[in-house]
Design a protein around this motif. Structure first.
Motif, mmCIF file in Angstrom:
data_model
loop_
_atom_site.group_PDB
_atom_site.id
_atom_site.type_symbol
_atom_site.label_atom_id
_atom_site.label_comp_id
_atom_site.label_asym_id
_atom_site.label_seq_id
_atom_site.Cartn_x
_atom_site.Cartn_y
_atom_site.Cartn_z
ATOM 1 N N CYS A 17 -25.240 -9.024 -21.084
ATOM 2 C CA CYS A 17 -23.907 -8.651 -21.593
ATOM 3 C C CYS A 17 -24.044 -7.919 -22.927
ATOM 4 O O CYS A 17 -23.343 -6.926 -23.174
ATOM 5 N N GLY A 18 -24.935 -8.388 -23.778
ATOM 6 C CA GLY A 18 -25.146 -7.720 -25.062
ATOM 7 C C GLY A 18 -25.665 -6.303 -24.892
ATOM 8 O O GLY A 18 -25.194 -5.363 -25.535
ATOM 9 N N ILE A 19 -26.628 -6.131 -24.009
ATOM 10 C CA ILE A 19 -27.166 -4.788 -23.744
ATOM 11 C C ILE A 19 -26.090 -3.893 -23.139
ATOM 12 O O ILE A 19 -25.957 -2.720 -23.508
ATOM 13 N N GLY A 20 -25.303 -4.454 -22.221
ATOM 14 C CA GLY A 20 -24.223 -3.682 -21.605
ATOM 15 C C GLY A 20 -23.196 -3.224 -22.622
ATOM 16 O O GLY A 20 -22.761 -2.063 -22.601
ATOM 17 N N PHE A 40 -16.408 -2.207 -32.702
ATOM 18 C CA PHE A 40 -16.258 -3.596 -32.278
ATOM 19 C C PHE A 40 -17.219 -3.924 -31.144
ATOM 20 O O PHE A 40 -17.812 -5.006 -31.104
ATOM 21 N N MET A 41 -17.408 -3.001 -30.229
ATOM 22 C CA MET A 41 -18.315 -3.240 -29.114
ATOM 23 C C MET A 41 -19.762 -3.334 -29.590
ATOM 24 O O MET A 41 -20.545 -4.125 -29.043
ATOM 25 N N LEU A 48 -23.948 -10.975 -29.174
ATOM 26 C CA LEU A 48 -24.411 -11.580 -27.925
ATOM 27 C C LEU A 48 -25.937 -11.627 -27.863
ATOM 28 O O LEU A 48 -26.519 -12.620 -27.401
ATOM 29 N N LEU A 49 -26.586 -10.580 -28.330
ATOM 30 C CA LEU A 49 -28.055 -10.587 -28.359
ATOM 31 C C LEU A 49 -28.577 -11.666 -29.309
ATOM 32 O O LEU A 49 -29.526 -12.391 -28.991
#
Length: 80
Positions: A17-20, A40-41, A48-49
């Motif tokens: 999810c973090g990479i995405g 923000f993203m 997340l990472l």
């Protein structure tokens, strides 16, 4: 090939999810320039990472502590 724990671990979920989020933020920045959504993203992806690797280390430390307490209990029982 899946490990014994499987593909759907908390670490894998946070990692991908973090990479995405980072890739989608990059796409937003390339298409329309930097804006608050992209910023923000990026922050969400990095968070997340960080959560993935922090959680992984915490679980390793917890397993090590449990192993040490188990060994110390066995040694105490062996002495008695």
């Amino acid at each position: 090939m899946a490990s014994a724990k499987g593909f759907f671990t908390r670490f894998n979920f946070f990692l991908w999810c973090g990479i995405g989020f980072l890739f989608v933020a990059l796409r937003h920045m390339l298409m329309s320039g930097y804006n608050h959504r992209a910023g923000f993203m990026v922050l969400l992806g990095l968070a997340l990472l960080a959560a993935a690797f922090t959680d992984r280390q915490k679980r390793k430390l917890q397993a090590w502590r449990q192993e040490q307490t188990r060994k110390s209990k066995e040694e105490k029982q062996g002495k008695n």
